[in-house]
Design a protein around this motif. Structure first.
Motif, PDB file in Angstrom:
ATOM      1  N   LEU A 173       0.820  -1.205   0.000  1.00 43.21           N
ATOM      2  CA  LEU A 173       0.000   0.000   0.000  1.00 43.21           C
ATOM      3  C   LEU A 173       0.861   1.266   0.000  1.00 43.21           C
ATOM      4  O   LEU A 173       0.482   2.273  -0.604  1.00 43.21           O
ATOM      5  N   VAL A 174       1.988   1.202   0.676  1.00 43.64           N
ATOM      6  CA  VAL A 174       2.895   2.357   0.656  1.00 43.64           C
ATOM      7  C   VAL A 174       3.407   2.599  -0.767  1.00 43.64           C
ATOM      8  O   VAL A 174       3.430   3.741  -1.249  1.00 43.64           O
ATOM      9  N   ASN A 175       3.784   1.537  -1.448  1.00 42.96           N
ATOM     10  CA  ASN A 175       4.253   1.683  -2.830  1.00 42.96           C
ATOM     11  C   ASN A 175       3.146   2.193  -3.743  1.00 42.96           C
ATOM     12  O   ASN A 175       3.391   3.020  -4.637  1.00 42.96           O
ATOM     13  N   ARG A 176       1.924   1.706  -3.528  1.00 38.49           N
ATOM     14  CA  ARG A 176       0.790   2.203  -4.312  1.00 38.49           C
ATOM     15  C   ARG A 176       0.594   3.697  -4.063  1.00 38.49           C
ATOM     16  O   ARG A 176       0.350   4.469  -4.988  1.00 38.49           O
ATOM     17  N   ALA A 177       0.698   4.088  -2.795  1.00 35.18           N
ATOM     18  CA  ALA A 177       0.505   5.499  -2.438  1.00 35.18           C
ATOM     19  C   ALA A 177       1.581   6.373  -3.065  1.00 35.18           C
ATOM     20  O   ALA A 177       1.308   7.476  -3.557  1.00 35.18           O
ATOM     21  N   ILE A 178       2.815   5.881  -3.061  1.00 35.55           N
ATOM     22  CA  ILE A 178       3.909   6.642  -3.673  1.00 35.55           C
ATOM     23  C   ILE A 178       3.621   6.889  -5.147  1.00 35.55           C
ATOM     24  O   ILE A 178       3.770   8.012  -5.655  1.00 35.55           O
ATOM     25  N   ASN A 179       3.193   5.859  -5.837  1.00 34.02           N
ATOM     26  CA  ASN A 179       2.875   6.001  -7.263  1.00 34.02           C
ATOM     27  C   ASN A 179       1.714   6.963  -7.488  1.00 34.02           C
ATOM     28  O   ASN A 179       1.712   7.735  -8.462  1.00 34.02           O
ATOM     29  N   MET A 180       0.726   6.940  -6.588  1.00 38.29           N
ATOM     30  CA  MET A 180      -0.412   7.839  -6.713  1.00 38.29           C
ATOM     31  C   MET A 180       0.006   9.287  -6.536  1.00 38.29           C
ATOM     32  O   MET A 180      -0.441  10.177  -7.269  1.00 38.29           O
ATOM     33  N   VAL A 181       0.878   9.537  -5.558  1.00 38.89           N
ATOM     34  CA  VAL A 181       1.361  10.902  -5.331  1.00 38.89           C
ATOM     35  C   VAL A 181       2.207  11.370  -6.511  1.00 38.89           C
ATOM     36  O   VAL A 181       2.074  12.506  -6.977  1.00 38.89           O
ATOM     37  N   MET A 182       3.046  10.486  -7.014  1.00 36.84           N
ATOM     38  CA  MET A 182       3.875  10.839  -8.174  1.00 36.84           C
ATOM     39  C   MET A 182       3.010  11.177  -9.383  1.00 36.84           C
ATOM     40  O   MET A 182       3.268  12.144 -10.101  1.00 36.84           O
ATOM     41  N   GLU A 183       1.977  10.390  -9.600  1.00 37.38           N
ATOM     42  CA  GLU A 183       1.090  10.621 -10.738  1.00 37.38           C
ATOM     43  C   GLU A 183       0.343  11.941 -10.618  1.00 37.38           C
ATOM     44  O   GLU A 183       0.158  12.671 -11.599  1.00 37.38           O
ATOM     45  N   ALA A 184      -0.091  12.266  -9.390  1.00 39.74           N
ATOM     46  CA  ALA A 184      -0.907  13.469  -9.183  1.00 39.74           C
ATOM     47  C   ALA A 184      -0.080  14.751  -9.177  1.00 39.74           C
ATOM     48  O   ALA A 184      -0.596  15.825  -9.500  1.00 39.74           O
ATOM     49  N   THR A 185       1.209  14.644  -8.825  1.00 40.55           N
ATOM     50  CA  THR A 185       2.015  15.851  -8.638  1.00 40.55           C
ATOM     51  C   THR A 185       3.226  15.947  -9.554  1.00 40.55           C
ATOM     52  O   THR A 185       3.854  17.025  -9.633  1.00 40.55           O
ATOM     53  N   SER A 186       3.588  14.845 -10.190  1.00 34.50           N
ATOM     54  CA  SER A 186       4.776  14.777 -11.051  1.00 34.50           C
ATOM     55  C   SER A 186       6.082  14.946 -10.276  1.00 34.50           C
ATOM     56  O   SER A 186       7.117  15.318 -10.851  1.00 34.50           O
ATOM     57  N   VAL A 187       6.045  14.688  -8.964  1.00 37.77           N
ATOM     58  CA  VAL A 187       7.271  14.762  -8.167  1.00 37.77           C
ATOM     59  C   VAL A 187       8.044  13.452  -8.300  1.00 37.77           C
ATOM     60  O   VAL A 187       7.533  12.457  -8.816  1.00 37.77           O
ATOM     61  N   SER A 188       9.271  13.446  -7.804  1.00 37.12           N
ATOM     62  CA  SER A 188      10.112  12.247  -7.838  1.00 37.12           C
ATOM     63  C   SER A 188       9.621  11.244  -6.799  1.00 37.12           C
ATOM     64  O   SER A 188       8.838  11.571  -5.891  1.00 37.12           O
ATOM     65  N   GLU A 189      10.103  10.020  -6.922  1.00 35.38           N
ATOM     66  CA  GLU A 189       9.734   8.988  -5.944  1.00 35.38           C
ATOM     67  C   GLU A 189      10.191   9.376  -4.542  1.00 35.38           C
ATOM     68  O   GLU A 189       9.464   9.193  -3.572  1.00 35.38           O
ATOM     69  N   GLU A 190      11.379   9.918  -4.451  1.00 40.81           N
ATOM     70  CA  GLU A 190      11.910  10.336  -3.148  1.00 40.81           C
ATOM     71  C   GLU A 190      11.037  11.422  -2.516  1.00 40.81           C
ATOM     72  O   GLU A 190      10.721  11.382  -1.318  1.00 40.81           O
ATOM     73  N   LYS A 191      10.632  12.406  -3.330  1.00 34.95           N
ATOM     74  CA  LYS A 191       9.789  13.483  -2.821  1.00 34.95           C
ATOM     75  C   LYS A 191       8.418  12.947  -2.414  1.00 34.95           C
ATOM     76  O   LYS A 191       7.849  13.368  -1.390  1.00 34.95           O
ATOM     77  N   ALA A 192       7.873  12.013  -3.181  1.00 33.13           N
ATOM     78  CA  ALA A 192       6.582  11.411  -2.843  1.00 33.13           C
ATOM     79  C   ALA A 192       6.651  10.713  -1.495  1.00 33.13           C
ATOM     80  O   ALA A 192       5.727  10.810  -0.672  1.00 33.13           O
ATOM     81  N   LYS A 193       7.745  10.002  -1.244  1.00 35.31           N
ATOM     82  CA  LYS A 193       7.942   9.342   0.047  1.00 35.31           C
ATOM     83  C   LYS A 193       7.973  10.364   1.176  1.00 35.31           C
ATOM     84  O   LYS A 193       7.374  10.161   2.236  1.00 35.31           O
ATOM     85  N   GLU A 194       8.690  11.452   0.938  1.00 36.04           N
ATOM     86  CA  GLU A 194       8.787  12.509   1.962  1.00 36.04           C
ATOM     87  C   GLU A 194       7.410  13.087   2.278  1.00 36.04           C
ATOM     88  O   GLU A 194       7.070  13.307   3.450  1.00 36.04           O
TER      89      GLU A 194
END
Length: 270
Positions: free
Chosen positions: A229-250
């Motif tokens: 679920l954390v990985n899914r959430a990271i991908n969702m944040v990246m898709e919605a904001t176009s930020v990097s994976e590292e930034k999405a995690k933060e």
């Protein structure tokens, strides 16, 4: 005789080749979604009323016995991790209590009064909704619970697999999904159970969408309770904001959910 108890269309099952057993079970299963489709107008009416109550602070209760009770518990238990709602917002109760989830409790479903006692333990009130789940439509535990809940001013609905049942008569908004005889005569954990599961999926999912728990097609309030679920959430944040994976995690570490992470990032970006 009720439809759920009527004789199977198939006989001499013990002599049937394995491939034919599997193919015929599947053939019967394919009829279930069509039966559910016919009940969509009734499901719509029930969901509309549930949403009105829940927007006003109401909760959703499922009551049932055996397979029906277990299906309600499964549906209720999956709402918090999927939609981030409190554990007490959707509650599944079954005849015989938690012990009956894994092992049948003899005669528990035959008590007309126990469901209301179980509901009262949650301080149930007129804002709440009670849905009775019973393939046969004649389970005393469910009938009694719906009758008492309706008298006390709760919204009542049901999911049954026979027409004109006592459970449906006890509910203000009945949903009847008639799937016909089971492959093994009377084994309502099969087609009837599948139909109930499909309807429960439709009810809880559409309710949560109507309550704003989905954005676009994403579970933006889901609990981040495992790596998947954390990985899914990271991908969702990246898709919605176009930020990097590292930034999405933060962002997720800081704000705790996809919704909050995306909203705060967008606000700060503007």
């Amino acid at each position: 005789m009720s439809t759920t108890e009527s004789s199977s269309k198939y006989d001499n099952l013990e002599k049937m080749p394995l491939f034919d057993l599997l193919k015929n079970i599947n053939k019967e299963d394919q009829t279930v979604p069509l039966a559910v489709e016919k009940a969509i107008p009734s499901i719509q009416k029930l969901v509309e009323e549930i949403v009105k109550r829940m927007k006003n602070g109401g909760r959703l209760f499922y009551i049932g016995a055996g397979t029906s009770g277990r299906l309600g518990i499964v549906d209720a238990s999956e709402c918090p991790p999927t939609y981030g709602v409190p554990h007490g917002m959707v509650i599944g109760l079954m005849a015989g209590g938690d012990e009956a989830i894994r092992k049948a409790v003899e005669y528990a479903e035959d008590d007309f009064e126990q469901a209301w006692k179980d509901l009262q333990a949650f301080d149930i009130n007129e804002k709440d909704t009670v849905i009775g789940i019973a393939a046969s439509g004649r389970t005393p535990y469910v009938i009694g619970g719906l009758n008492d809940a309706r008298k006390a001013g709760m919204l009542t609905g049901c999911i049954v697999c026979n027409e004109g049942s006592k459970v449906a008569a006890a509910a203000e908004f009945p949903v009847e999904v008639v799937v016909g005889p089971e492959f093994v005569t009377g084994s309502t954990r099969m087609k009837s159970g599948t139909a109930q599961k499909l309807v429960l999926n439709m009810v809880s999912t559409s309710v949560m969408i109507q309550l704003g728990k989905v954005r676009g097609n994403k579970m933006v309030d889901m609990q981040l309770s495992n790596h998947k679920l954390v990985n899914r959430a990271i991908n969702m944040v990246m898709e919605a904001t176009s930020v990097s994976e590292e930034k999405a995690k933060e962002l997720l570490d800081e704000y705790g959910s996809v919704r909050e992470a995306v909203d705060h990032y967008m606000q700060e970006s503007n």
